[in-house]
Motif scaffolding. Structure first.
Motif, short mmCIF file in Angstrom:
data_model
loop_
_atom_site.label_atom_id
_atom_site.label_comp_id
_atom_site.label_asym_id
_atom_site.label_seq_id
_atom_site.Cartn_x
_atom_site.Cartn_y
_atom_site.Cartn_z
N ASP A 203 0.83 -1.21 0.00
CA ASP A 203 0.00 0.00 0.00
C ASP A 203 0.86 1.26 0.00
O ASP A 203 0.69 2.17 0.80
CB ASP A 203 -0.94 0.01 1.21
N PHE A 204 1.80 1.30 -0.93
CA PHE A 204 2.82 2.35 -0.96
C PHE A 204 2.23 3.76 -0.99
O PHE A 204 2.75 4.68 -0.36
CB PHE A 204 3.71 2.14 -2.19
N TYR A 205 1.14 3.94 -1.72
CA TYR A 205 0.54 5.26 -1.84
C TYR A 205 -0.60 5.48 -0.84
O TYR A 205 -1.43 6.36 -1.03
CB TYR A 205 0.06 5.50 -3.26
N GLY A 206 -0.61 4.67 0.22
CA GLY A 206 -1.55 4.90 1.30
C GLY A 206 -2.96 4.45 1.04
O GLY A 206 -3.89 4.84 1.75
N ALA A 207 -3.16 3.62 0.03
CA ALA A 207 -4.50 3.14 -0.31
C ALA A 207 -4.41 1.68 -0.74
O ALA A 207 -3.39 1.25 -1.29
CB ALA A 207 -5.11 3.98 -1.42
N ARG B 246 3.70 -1.90 -4.18
CA ARG B 246 4.77 -1.62 -5.12
C ARG B 246 6.01 -2.41 -4.73
O ARG B 246 6.22 -2.72 -3.56
CB ARG B 246 5.11 -0.12 -5.17
N VAL B 247 6.84 -2.69 -5.73
CA VAL B 247 8.18 -3.22 -5.49
C VAL B 247 9.17 -2.14 -5.88
O VAL B 247 9.05 -1.53 -6.96
CB VAL B 247 8.43 -4.51 -6.31
N LEU B 248 10.11 -1.88 -5.00
CA LEU B 248 11.18 -0.92 -5.28
C LEU B 248 12.29 -1.64 -6.01
O LEU B 248 12.79 -2.66 -5.52
CB LEU B 248 11.70 -0.32 -3.98
N VAL B 249 12.68 -1.13 -7.17
CA VAL B 249 13.76 -1.75 -7.93
C VAL B 249 14.97 -0.83 -7.96
O VAL B 249 14.84 0.40 -7.84
CB VAL B 249 13.34 -2.10 -9.37
#
Length: 227
Positions: A142-146, A151-154
């Motif tokens: 929920d990377f964007y708070g929703a 997301r996966v950080l590359v």
């Protein structure tokens, strides 16, 4: 592709065109999801990247932007977004933008570039891992708070050095449709938990591939983190 021009965006008209393309590609309607041309101007003047791709007629068909960041004393470039007009998708414009962004990032002293992507979107996974050779280093629920914004950080190495590969741990097999892994809610919940566990255990995601003998499965391949 030989006729596509990739360069820094300059001036209010081009920054505004980039903002409009951003909203169009992502389908954003609400004003709070817009991208300020003034932000793009500021990034361009402060070691950020604001790069556009133009067709032979001079129309903007893609752009990317990012900024310098630091973690643990290491400078890297964070690519916030790269967008390509629907008419130009699949033609290599995205790769040209990333390559130009990498050149600009190296000039600031960055040794790597990072960005996030939807780990269930198979086309994005193919581009990040197979085309560019980036590595998934972190899972961000929920990377964007929703809900629905995992997301996966590359991380993409910009030094050009050969990377020592470690043996893959057992691949994570997941159901998949044509465009997305685990399209059903129960499968998605299961895959989400499995990805979180693999990253938490120190794994790094290096590939998402569809086995040759099946159309409804993909394999998430991890390697051990030796950092």
């Amino acid at each position: 592709m030989a006729d596509v021009v990739v360069r820094d965006l300059d001036g209010l008209a081009e920054w505004t065109a980039a903002s409009a393309l951003y909203r169009s590609v992502f389908g954003y309607q609400e004003p709070e999801w817009g991208l300020s041309p003034r932000l793009l101007a500021a990034l361009g003047e402060n070691s950020g990247t604001v790069i556009g791709a133009f067709d032979p007629g001079g129309a903007l068909i893609g752009f990317c932007y990012g900024f310098c960041a630091v973690e643990g004393g290491e400078i890297y470039h964070y690519s916030q977004a790269a967008v390509v007009a629907a008419s130009a998708q699949g033609t290599g414009v995205g790769r040209l933008l990333k390559q130009a962004q990498a050149v600009a990032a190296r000039r600031t002293g960055a040794r790597s570039m990072r960005w996030t992507f939807d780990p269930y979107a198979l086309r994005n996974a193919h581009f990040n891992f197979t085309v560019l050779g980036a590595i998934g280093i972190r899972f961000l629920p929920d990377f964007y708070g929703a809900p629905g914004t995992d997301r996966v950080l590359v991380s993409w190495d910009l030094t050009g050095g050969a990377r020592t590969r470690t043996p893959h741990v057992e691949g994570l097999v997941a159901p998949a449709g044509d465009r997305y892994a685990a399209p059903g809610p129960l499968d998605r919940a299961w895959l989400r938990q499995q990805l979180m566990k693999r990253f938490a255990a120190g794994g790094r995601l290096v590939a998402v591939t569809r086995p040759a003998d099946t159309e409804d499965r993909v394999v998430y391949a991890f390697e051990d983190d030796q950092s």
